[in-house]
Design a protein around this motif. Structure first.
Motif, PDB file in Angstrom:
ATOM      1  N   THR A   1       0.838  -1.189   0.000  1.00  0.00           N
ATOM      2  CA  THR A   1       0.000   0.000   0.000  1.00  0.00           C
ATOM      3  C   THR A   1       0.880   1.249   0.000  1.00  0.00           C
ATOM      4  O   THR A   1       2.093   1.165   0.157  1.00  0.00           O
ATOM      5  CB  THR A   1      -0.932  -0.020   1.241  1.00  0.00           C
ATOM      6  N   GLY A   2       0.274   2.398  -0.208  1.00  0.00           N
ATOM      7  CA  GLY A   2       1.009   3.654  -0.099  1.00  0.00           C
ATOM      8  C   GLY A   2       1.168   4.427  -1.386  1.00  0.00           C
ATOM      9  O   GLY A   2       1.882   5.441  -1.422  1.00  0.00           O
ATOM     10  N   CYS A   3       0.503   4.011  -2.500  1.00  0.00           N
ATOM     11  CA  CYS A   3       0.721   4.735  -3.751  1.00  0.00           C
ATOM     12  C   CYS A   3       0.075   6.118  -3.733  1.00  0.00           C
ATOM     13  O   CYS A   3       0.366   6.943  -4.606  1.00  0.00           O
ATOM     14  CB  CYS A   3       0.248   3.930  -4.947  1.00  0.00           C
ATOM     15  N   GLU A   4      -0.771   6.400  -2.739  1.00  0.00           N
ATOM     16  CA  GLU A   4      -1.315   7.761  -2.637  1.00  0.00           C
ATOM     17  C   GLU A   4      -0.227   8.776  -2.306  1.00  0.00           C
ATOM     18  O   GLU A   4      -0.418   9.992  -2.471  1.00  0.00           O
ATOM     19  CB  GLU A   4      -2.437   7.829  -1.593  1.00  0.00           C
ATOM     20  N   LEU A   5       0.934   8.281  -1.859  1.00  0.00           N
ATOM     21  CA  LEU A   5       2.071   9.167  -1.577  1.00  0.00           C
ATOM     22  C   LEU A   5       2.858   9.511  -2.838  1.00  0.00           C
ATOM     23  O   LEU A   5       3.745  10.371  -2.805  1.00  0.00           O
ATOM     24  CB  LEU A   5       3.006   8.500  -0.562  1.00  0.00           C
ATOM     25  N   GLY A   6       2.537   8.842  -3.949  1.00  0.00           N
ATOM     26  CA  GLY A   6       3.300   9.026  -5.180  1.00  0.00           C
ATOM     27  C   GLY A   6       3.447  10.464  -5.639  1.00  0.00           C
ATOM     28  O   GLY A   6       4.571  10.931  -5.884  1.00  0.00           O
ATOM     29  N   PRO A   7       2.348  11.223  -5.789  1.00  0.00           N
ATOM     30  CA  PRO A   7       2.496  12.593  -6.310  1.00  0.00           C
ATOM     31  C   PRO A   7       3.425  13.472  -5.477  1.00  0.00           C
ATOM     32  O   PRO A   7       4.185  14.269  -6.038  1.00  0.00           O
ATOM     33  CB  PRO A   7       1.058  13.124  -6.274  1.00  0.00           C
ATOM     34  N   LYS A   8       3.391  13.320  -4.177  1.00  0.00           N
ATOM     35  CA  LYS A   8       4.252  14.143  -3.312  1.00  0.00           C
ATOM     36  C   LYS A   8       5.723  13.773  -3.495  1.00  0.00           C
ATOM     37  O   LYS A   8       6.577  14.642  -3.719  1.00  0.00           O
ATOM     38  CB  LYS A   8       3.861  13.971  -1.843  1.00  0.00           C
ATOM     39  N   VAL A   9       6.034  12.476  -3.419  1.00  0.00           N
ATOM     40  CA  VAL A   9       7.437  12.058  -3.468  1.00  0.00           C
ATOM     41  C   VAL A   9       8.005  12.204  -4.874  1.00  0.00           C
ATOM     42  O   VAL A   9       9.184  12.518  -5.053  1.00  0.00           O
ATOM     43  CB  VAL A   9       7.590  10.631  -2.921  1.00  0.00           C
ATOM     44  N   ILE A  10       7.182  12.005  -5.896  1.00  0.00           N
ATOM     45  CA  ILE A  10       7.630  12.257  -7.273  1.00  0.00           C
ATOM     46  C   ILE A  10       8.021  13.717  -7.429  1.00  0.00           C
ATOM     47  O   ILE A  10       9.053  14.046  -8.039  1.00  0.00           O
ATOM     48  CB  ILE A  10       6.530  11.861  -8.277  1.00  0.00           C
ATOM     49  N   ARG A  11       7.222  14.627  -6.885  1.00  0.00           N
ATOM     50  CA  ARG A  11       7.568  16.053  -6.960  1.00  0.00           C
ATOM     51  C   ARG A  11       8.860  16.350  -6.200  1.00  0.00           C
ATOM     52  O   ARG A  11       9.730  17.080  -6.688  1.00  0.00           O
ATOM     53  CB  ARG A  11       6.429  16.893  -6.390  1.00  0.00           C
ATOM     54  N   LEU A  12       8.985  15.819  -5.000  1.00  0.00           N
ATOM     55  CA  LEU A  12      10.201  16.042  -4.213  1.00  0.00           C
ATOM     56  C   LEU A  12      11.428  15.534  -4.969  1.00  0.00           C
ATOM     57  O   LEU A  12      12.470  16.197  -5.014  1.00  0.00           O
ATOM     58  CB  LEU A  12      10.082  15.340  -2.857  1.00  0.00           C
ATOM     59  N   SER A  13      11.308  14.363  -5.571  1.00  0.00           N
ATOM     60  CA  SER A  13      12.438  13.777  -6.295  1.00  0.00           C
ATOM     61  C   SER A  13      12.782  14.580  -7.542  1.00  0.00           C
ATOM     62  O   SER A  13      13.952  14.662  -7.941  1.00  0.00           O
ATOM     63  CB  SER A  13      12.099  12.331  -6.684  1.00  0.00           C
ATOM     64  N   SER A  14      11.783  15.188  -8.169  1.00  0.00           N
ATOM     65  CA  SER A  14      12.008  15.916  -9.419  1.00  0.00           C
ATOM     66  C   SER A  14      12.875  17.149  -9.250  1.00  0.00           C
ATOM     67  O   SER A  14      13.411  17.672 -10.237  1.00  0.00           O
ATOM     68  CB  SER A  14      10.667  16.328 -10.031  1.00  0.00           C
ATOM     69  N   ALA A  15      13.025  17.629  -8.015  1.00  0.00           N
ATOM     70  CA  ALA A  15      13.793  18.852  -7.777  1.00  0.00           C
ATOM     71  C   ALA A  15      15.247  18.709  -8.207  1.00  0.00           C
ATOM     72  O   ALA A  15      15.954  19.701  -8.377  1.00  0.00           O
ATOM     73  CB  ALA A  15      13.718  19.234  -6.304  1.00  0.00           C
TER      74      ALA A  15
END
Length: 319
Positions: free
Chosen positions: A48-62
């Motif tokens: 479980t936990g894919c609802e965290l995807g948009p946040k961590v994808i954005r953080l990683s994109s920096a």
């Protein structure tokens, strides 16, 4: 001056314009990024936990620029203006209400005419995104679905909108041309015989991992997929589940072997987008399963290769 954060300490994806703080700038954008932090009411086991995807994808994109030296030295940011519209305000444990919210949010973006990239969340988001497109435009759409699995179960533990069901719903959707829907990269025993039979009965095309491997080059199978998806349609949409990748390349996704490597996926995405798609989604990254956030970082590569392809398509139209 716009704030660099889309919410809290989370930056806009790849430094995009903040459309939450500056909605008036949306009309000036070529690309609209948005998140759908939705994990439906049904999961499997403790994965479980894919609802965290948009946040961590954005953080990683920096960490990343728009420059891809391996693609003829293209800098995506020299050609396209990116805006980050934030996230759909999902309602936990309320699938029907959330489907409505995703449909309306995406419909608003489709009406603006930009190139949208949605980050999930689970794969259930693709169904309302396509509903939003059809409602906004009235056009017929073909879909290229990159995935290990068909995701065409009729329901998941009573939920018709669960992450294993979106393509069953899309088969039923007026405006989606089933004969122009390609399930690409399908492989592995988490599929069931009834999944393949239903895909065939609906009139869709299945190109398995073996079809990809037998092609002269992965770009050839991408062209073949696009030819099918674009036939008798007004537009083609690209939907990608992270588990089309082998788990060695996707530690923040479901554990599936014999999948694509990162080179293969990026080349397929670039080729398909070079031929012309209206937008895409990338779903089922599970940050809490991935201590180094490799899969969240890789989402930036997928988006940039897609946008580089989109630039190529724009240039080809002008010739």
């Amino acid at each position: 001056m716009s704030t660099p954060f889309i919410y809290g300490n989370t930056p806009c994806f790849l430094g995009a314009e903040n459309l939450v703080r500056n909605p008036d700038k949306e009309k000036d954008m070529d690309v609209t990024i948005y998140g759908v932090p939705w994990e439906g009411a049904v999961t499997w086991g403790d994965y479980t936990g894919c609802e965290l995807g948009p946040k961590v994808i954005r953080l990683s994109s920096a960490r990343y620029s728009g420059y891809l030296p391996e693609l003829d030295h293209i800098d995506v940011f020299e050609h396209l203006k990116l805006g980050d519209k934030g996230d759909v305000a999902v309602t936990p444990a309320e699938p029907e209400d959330t489907m409505r919210k995703i449909r309306e949010f995406s419909k608003n973006i489709w009406e603006k005419g930009t190139f949208p990239i949605a980050f999930g969340g689970d794969h259930g988001i693709t169904y309302p995104i396509m509903e939003g497109y059809i409602e906004a435009t009235g056009k017929k759409v073909g879909i290229i679905h990159l995935d290990a699995h068909y995701d065409n179960n009729n329901e998941s533990n009573g939920d018709p909108y669960g992450r294993g069901t979106p393509f069953a719903r899309l088969y039923e959707t007026d405006g989606v041309v089933n004969e122009s829907l390609v399930h690409l990269g399908i492989h592995g025993p988490r599929n069931k015989p009834e999944n393949g039979r239903l895909a065939q009965k609906a009139g869709t095309t299945t190109l398995t991992i073996e079809d990809i491997r037998q092609a002269a080059h992965v770009r050839e199978i991408a062209k073949r997929s696009y030819e099918i998806a674009s036939k008798n349609t007004d537009a083609v949409y690209l939907s990608i589940c992270s588990d089309v990748l082998d788990h060695a390349f996707n530690p923040g996704g479901p554990v599936d072997g014999n999948g694509l490597n990162s080179y293969e996926l990026l080349n397929i995405v670039h080729e398909i987008c070079s031929l012309g798609v209206i937008g895409m989604d990338f779903v089922e990254v599970y940050p809490q399963q991935d201590g180094n956030d490799f899969s969240s970082h890789f989402a930036s590569f997928v988006a940039l290769y897609a946008l580089a392809g989109h630039v190529t398509n724009i240039k080809n139209k002008k010739v």
